[in-house]
Scaffold this active site. Structure first.
Site, PDB file in Angstrom:
ATOM      1  N   ASP A  67      13.164  12.714  56.853  1.00  0.00           N
ATOM      2  CA  ASP A  67      12.675  13.866  56.094  1.00  0.00           C
ATOM      3  C   ASP A  67      11.155  13.887  55.992  1.00  0.00           C
ATOM      4  O   ASP A  67      10.479  12.928  56.362  1.00  0.00           O
ATOM      5  CB  ASP A  67      13.319  13.900  54.699  1.00  0.00           C
ATOM      6  N   ASP A 136      19.807  10.313  42.170  1.00  0.00           N
ATOM      7  CA  ASP A 136      20.907  11.286  42.031  1.00  0.00           C
ATOM      8  C   ASP A 136      21.913  11.171  43.178  1.00  0.00           C
ATOM      9  O   ASP A 136      22.756  12.052  43.359  1.00  0.00           O
ATOM     10  CB  ASP A 136      20.352  12.721  41.924  1.00  0.00           C
ATOM     11  N   HIS A 138      21.172  11.082  46.443  1.00  0.00           N
ATOM     12  CA  HIS A 138      20.827  11.752  47.706  1.00  0.00           C
ATOM     13  C   HIS A 138      20.577  10.742  48.817  1.00  0.00           C
ATOM     14  O   HIS A 138      20.190   9.596  48.570  1.00  0.00           O
ATOM     15  CB  HIS A 138      19.627  12.704  47.536  1.00  0.00           C
ATOM     16  N   GLU A 143      20.068  16.813  48.389  1.00  0.00           N
ATOM     17  CA  GLU A 143      20.240  16.811  46.940  1.00  0.00           C
ATOM     18  C   GLU A 143      21.649  17.281  46.570  1.00  0.00           C
ATOM     19  O   GLU A 143      22.379  17.788  47.424  1.00  0.00           O
ATOM     20  CB  GLU A 143      19.177  17.732  46.326  1.00  0.00           C
TER      21      GLU A 143
HETATM   22  C1  GLP Z   1      13.162   9.604  48.793  1.00  0.00           C
HETATM   23  C2  GLP Z   1      13.628   9.746  50.233  1.00  0.00           C
HETATM   24  C3  GLP Z   1      14.977   9.089  50.422  1.00  0.00           C
HETATM   25  C4  GLP Z   1      14.998   7.712  49.770  1.00  0.00           C
HETATM   26  C5  GLP Z   1      14.777   7.829  48.300  1.00  0.00           C
HETATM   27  C6  GLP Z   1      14.875   6.508  47.555  1.00  0.00           C
HETATM   28  O1  GLP Z   1      13.595  10.660  48.009  1.00  0.00           O
HETATM   29  N1  GLP Z   1      13.691  11.105  50.650  1.00  0.00           N
HETATM   30  O2  GLP Z   1      15.250   9.010  51.809  1.00  0.00           O
HETATM   31  O3  GLP Z   1      16.215   7.084  50.026  1.00  0.00           O
HETATM   32  O4  GLP Z   1      13.496   8.391  48.135  1.00  0.00           O
HETATM   33  O5  GLP Z   1      13.638   6.073  47.132  1.00  0.00           O
HETATM   34  P1  GLP Z   1      13.337   4.628  46.564  1.00  0.00           P
HETATM   35  O6  GLP Z   1      13.709   3.665  47.648  1.00  0.00           O
HETATM   36  O7  GLP Z   1      11.874   4.647  46.301  1.00  0.00           O
HETATM   37  O8  GLP Z   1      14.170   4.454  45.361  1.00  0.00           O
END
Ligand code: GLP
Length: 264
Positions: A67, A136, A138, A143
């Site tokens: 993304d 959440d 995702h 989302e």
């Molecule tokens: C972002 C990315 C996701 C990732 C998520 C988790 O939103 N788009 O791909 O898995 O963060 O983040 P963290 O590892 O900082 O908890």
């Protein structure tokens, strides 16, 4: 689905890096699907170390990131492209032209999404998809209520994620409200996918993702449909799971895991 519980976040991250390293050793032209977020940072540190100390070769591999934020150019320090350059690409011998991150400043975003899907197909599909999980549930920026067969598209970023991710922004209020993300369906098409979750804050959502019913409200539950999905966690992230004894038994007994068991 398999759940592998390691004693610490470091050990879990090393295991994920080893799986990526083994994928590249077996198939130097492998197509890797990559993720951003704090959780995967130690994986990229370990991959950089494996490249430096053990000659892990990235010269022929190709990558596609999950993304990107809409509106951030590739050289914006808050963009996922820039993050990937700093965290991984500039530290290993990967060719820049082999690395792909959606273009968040494309004039025609829908055309960019279609082209991204086509590029993944042109490269033969994703061999190994790395994933984190949002608070959440995702994966990528899929989302709540993302269609379980969705493809790469623009998604609004949910309030929980805005809160979670804006901490990483130099000025939190400047965080974009939309992202381009591979769809849940795109992720499910990968041949092998590995979700890494560490820390107690992920324990509840992880238990829902792994042991709860499949629902578009929690995109990560769709991974239960994936033919080869491994969920690798530390003890803190595993703390709300009910089936830990069974998962440990599989790890101790499946020959596939033999080479990985002794790294504490
Ligand atoms: C972002 C990315 C996701 C990732 C998520 C988790 O939103 N788009 O791909 O898995 O963060 O983040 P963290 O590892 O900082 O908890």
């Amino acid at each position: 689905m398999e759940v592998i519980i390691r004693p610490s976040a470091d050990a879990a991250s090393r295991l994920v890096a080893s799986l990526i390293g083994d994928t590249l050793d077996r198939n130097p032209v492998a197509v890797l699907g990559l993720a951003t977020g704090r959780t995967v940072v130690p994986v990229y540190n370990e991959l950089a170390r494996l490249h430096r100390d053990e000659g892990l070769d990235f010269s022929n591999c190709r990558t596609f990131n999950l993304d990107e934020y809409v509106g951030l150019s590739p050289d914006d320090p808050d963009s996922f492209r820039h993050t990937m350059d700093v965290r991984l690409f500039n530290r290993v011998n990967i060719k820049r032209e082999n690395t792909h991150v959606p273009n968040g400043v494309a004039k025609d975003l829908d055309a960019e999404c279609l082209a991204y899907e086509q590029r993944i197909r042109d490269f033969g599909g994703i061999d190994f998809q790395l994933l984190g999980i949002g608070d959440d549930g995702h994966i990528g920026f899929n989302e709540p209520l993302s269609a379980l067969r969705s493809r790469t598209r623009v998604k609004a970023i949910a309030p929980d994620t805005l809160r979670q991710n804006s901490e990483a922004f130099s000025s939190p209020e400047s965080m974009p409200r939309r992202g381009i993300t591979m769809g849940v369906g795109t992720i499910l098409d990968s041949r092998h996918c590995v979700l890494l979750a560490t820390g107690e804050a992920k324990a509840l959502i992880l238990a829902k993702a792994v042991e709860g019913p499949i629902t578009a409200m929690i995109s990560a539950t769709a991974l239960q449909l994936h033919p080869k999905c491994q969920v690798i966690v530390d003890e803190a992230a595993a703390s709300q799971l009910e089936g830990t004894d069974y998962y440990q038994w599989i790890f101790e007994n499946e020959p596939e895991w033999e080479a990985y068991r002794n790294d504490e």
